[in-house]
Design a protein around this motif. Structure first.
Motif, PDB file in Angstrom:
ATOM      1  N   ILE A  70     -37.088  45.814  -3.147  1.00  0.00           N
ATOM      2  CA  ILE A  70     -36.741  47.232  -3.277  1.00  0.00           C
ATOM      3  C   ILE A  70     -37.754  48.100  -2.533  1.00  0.00           C
ATOM      4  N   ALA A  71     -39.010  47.663  -2.471  1.00  0.00           N
ATOM      5  CA  ALA A  71     -40.053  48.422  -1.773  1.00  0.00           C
ATOM      6  C   ALA A  71     -39.799  48.524  -0.269  1.00  0.00           C
ATOM      7  N   CYS A  72     -38.965  47.667   0.262  1.00  0.00           N
ATOM      8  CA  CYS A  72     -38.615  47.674   1.689  1.00  0.00           C
ATOM      9  C   CYS A  72     -37.214  48.255   1.831  1.00  0.00           C
ATOM     10  N   PRO A  73     -37.118  49.541   2.155  1.00  0.00           N
ATOM     11  CA  PRO A  73     -35.815  50.206   2.139  1.00  0.00           C
ATOM     12  C   PRO A  73     -34.972  49.925   3.381  1.00  0.00           C
ATOM     13  N   ASN A  74     -34.212  48.868   3.338  1.00  0.00           N
ATOM     14  CA  ASN A  74     -33.299  48.654   4.459  1.00  0.00           C
ATOM     15  C   ASN A  74     -31.873  48.498   3.932  1.00  0.00           C
ATOM     16  N   GLU A  75     -30.937  48.547   4.842  1.00  0.00           N
ATOM     17  CA  GLU A  75     -29.528  48.549   4.475  1.00  0.00           C
ATOM     18  C   GLU A  75     -29.073  47.248   3.822  1.00  0.00           C
ATOM     19  N   LEU A  76     -29.830  46.173   4.008  1.00  0.00           N
ATOM     20  CA  LEU A  76     -29.455  44.901   3.394  1.00  0.00           C
ATOM     21  C   LEU A  76     -29.676  44.913   1.886  1.00  0.00           C
ATOM     22  N   VAL A  77     -30.652  45.684   1.434  1.00  0.00           N
ATOM     23  CA  VAL A  77     -30.994  45.740   0.021  1.00  0.00           C
ATOM     24  C   VAL A  77     -30.253  46.872  -0.688  1.00  0.00           C
ATOM     25  N   CYS A  78     -30.135  48.016  -0.010  1.00  0.00           N
ATOM     26  CA  CYS A  78     -29.572  49.198  -0.649  1.00  0.00           C
ATOM     27  C   CYS A  78     -28.688  49.943   0.345  1.00  0.00           C
ATOM     28  N   LYS A  79     -27.430  50.119  -0.015  1.00  0.00           N
ATOM     29  CA  LYS A  79     -26.488  50.771   0.890  1.00  0.00           C
ATOM     30  C   LYS A  79     -26.800  52.247   1.125  1.00  0.00           C
ATOM     31  N   GLU A  80     -27.553  52.877   0.224  1.00  0.00           N
ATOM     32  CA  GLU A  80     -27.918  54.293   0.402  1.00  0.00           C
ATOM     33  C   GLU A  80     -29.037  54.479   1.425  1.00  0.00           C
ATOM     34  N   LYS A  81     -29.710  53.418   1.796  1.00  0.00           N
ATOM     35  CA  LYS A  81     -30.814  53.504   2.759  1.00  0.00           C
ATOM     36  C   LYS A  81     -30.272  53.396   4.179  1.00  0.00           C
ATOM     37  N   ASP A  82     -30.968  54.050   5.117  1.00  0.00           N
ATOM     38  CA  ASP A  82     -30.553  53.974   6.519  1.00  0.00           C
ATOM     39  C   ASP A  82     -31.767  53.675   7.401  1.00  0.00           C
ATOM     40  N   GLU A  83     -31.558  53.704   8.692  1.00  0.00           N
ATOM     41  CA  GLU A  83     -32.625  53.369   9.643  1.00  0.00           C
ATOM     42  C   GLU A  83     -33.799  54.347   9.552  1.00  0.00           C
ATOM     43  N   ASP A  84     -33.532  55.617   9.240  1.00  0.00           N
ATOM     44  CA  ASP A  84     -34.618  56.591   9.094  1.00  0.00           C
ATOM     45  C   ASP A  84     -35.523  56.243   7.911  1.00  0.00           C
ATOM     46  N   ASP A  85     -34.914  55.833   6.795  1.00  0.00           N
ATOM     47  CA  ASP A  85     -35.705  55.414   5.627  1.00  0.00           C
ATOM     48  C   ASP A  85     -36.584  54.222   5.994  1.00  0.00           C
ATOM     49  N   TYR A  86     -36.010  53.279   6.717  1.00  0.00           N
ATOM     50  CA  TYR A  86     -36.753  52.089   7.111  1.00  0.00           C
ATOM     51  C   TYR A  86     -37.891  52.449   8.062  1.00  0.00           C
ATOM     52  N   GLN A  87     -37.641  53.374   8.986  1.00  0.00           N
ATOM     53  CA  GLN A  87     -38.689  53.765   9.936  1.00  0.00           C
ATOM     54  C   GLN A  87     -39.835  54.470   9.217  1.00  0.00           C
ATOM     55  N   ARG A  88     -39.528  55.322   8.251  1.00  0.00           N
ATOM     56  CA  ARG A  88     -40.584  55.975   7.465  1.00  0.00           C
ATOM     57  C   ARG A  88     -41.416  54.930   6.727  1.00  0.00           C
ATOM     58  N   TYR A  89     -40.760  53.924   6.167  1.00  0.00           N
ATOM     59  CA  TYR A  89     -41.446  52.806   5.507  1.00  0.00           C
ATOM     60  C   TYR A  89     -42.390  52.118   6.496  1.00  0.00           C
ATOM     61  N   ARG A  90     -41.924  51.866   7.712  1.00  0.00           N
ATOM     62  CA  ARG A  90     -42.764  51.204   8.723  1.00  0.00           C
ATOM     63  C   ARG A  90     -44.003  52.041   9.028  1.00  0.00           C
ATOM     64  N   TYR A  91     -43.827  53.345   9.210  1.00  0.00           N
ATOM     65  CA  TYR A  91     -44.984  54.207   9.488  1.00  0.00           C
ATOM     66  C   TYR A  91     -45.996  54.157   8.350  1.00  0.00           C
ATOM     67  N   PHE A  92     -45.505  54.169   7.115  1.00  0.00           N
ATOM     68  CA  PHE A  92     -46.405  54.144   5.969  1.00  0.00           C
ATOM     69  C   PHE A  92     -47.161  52.819   5.890  1.00  0.00           C
ATOM     70  N   VAL A  93     -46.458  51.719   6.085  1.00  0.00           N
ATOM     71  CA  VAL A  93     -47.098  50.397   6.059  1.00  0.00           C
ATOM     72  C   VAL A  93     -48.143  50.294   7.170  1.00  0.00           C
ATOM     73  N   LEU A  94     -47.813  50.759   8.359  1.00  0.00           N
ATOM     74  CA  LEU A  94     -48.747  50.680   9.487  1.00  0.00           C
ATOM     75  C   LEU A  94     -49.944  51.602   9.301  1.00  0.00           C
ATOM     76  N   HIS A  95     -49.749  52.685   8.581  1.00  0.00           N
ATOM     77  CA  HIS A  95     -50.863  53.573   8.233  1.00  0.00           C
ATOM     78  C   HIS A  95     -51.850  52.852   7.319  1.00  0.00           C
ATOM     79  N   LYS A  96     -51.323  52.056   6.385  1.00  0.00           N
ATOM     80  CA  LYS A  96     -52.170  51.345   5.417  1.00  0.00           C
ATOM     81  C   LYS A  96     -52.755  50.052   5.988  1.00  0.00           C
ATOM     82  N   LEU A  97     -51.981  49.331   6.791  1.00  0.00           N
ATOM     83  CA  LEU A  97     -52.409  48.041   7.348  1.00  0.00           C
ATOM     84  C   LEU A  97     -52.443  48.161   8.872  1.00  0.00           C
ATOM     85  N   THR A  98     -53.539  48.649   9.379  1.00  0.00           N
ATOM     86  CA  THR A  98     -53.637  49.017  10.792  1.00  0.00           C
ATOM     87  C   THR A  98     -53.677  47.841  11.763  1.00  0.00           C
ATOM     88  N   ASN A  99     -53.930  46.632  11.278  1.00  0.00           N
ATOM     89  CA  ASN A  99     -54.018  45.469  12.176  1.00  0.00           C
ATOM     90  C   ASN A  99     -52.693  44.742  12.383  1.00  0.00           C
TER      91      ASN A  99
END
Length: 129
Positions: A70-99
């Motif tokens: 559920i913490a990974c918002p993509n369309e495979l897990v939740c139909k209400e999520k879209d590519e924008d939600d997934y991209q925001r998730y990616r930015y947040f993860v990359l902000h926390k784990l810079t390597n």
């Protein structure tokens, strides 16, 4: 569900923990050489505490996959999520784990890394109480 025996494998480089019913209480021992971690299809719902924990105990992490949680918002897990939600998730993860070089199934791009530096901290999804 238990990761108790992992502490004896301090030189572990790759760890696949897919489909293990792991949740927000997941605690890994310090694994300084771990560069690949997959946690696909578990029960992780809280992203920020997981990322803070990973930043602390697996400093060499370069590949992370959280698909199917559920913490990974993509369309495979939740139909209400879209590519924008997934991209925001990616930015947040990359902000926390810079390597990270790979997140889920996609290579981290230079543009994503730059965007994560600028706006990643503001991409956290906050749920109203």
């Amino acid at each position: 569900r238990s990761l108790e025996g992992l502490k004896t494998f301090s030189y572990l480089e790759e760890l696949i923990l897919d489909n293990n019913l792991l949740g927000n209480d997941l605690l890994l021992p310090r694994l300084p050489h771990l560069h690949t971690l997959t946690l696909n299809k578990n029960q992780i719902t809280e992203l920020e505490s997981l990322l803070d924990h990973l930043a602390e105990v697996v400093p060499s992490l370069q590949y992370l996959s959280l698909l199917g949680n559920i913490a990974c918002p993509n369309e495979l897990v939740c139909k209400e999520k879209d590519e924008d939600d997934y991209q925001r998730y990616r930015y947040f993860v990359l902000h926390k784990l810079t390597n990270l070089k790979f997140l889920d199934t996609r290579k981290v791009t230079r543009r994503e890394r730059e965007e994560a530096l600028i706006r990643g901290a503001f991409m956290k999804v906050v749920k109203p109480k």
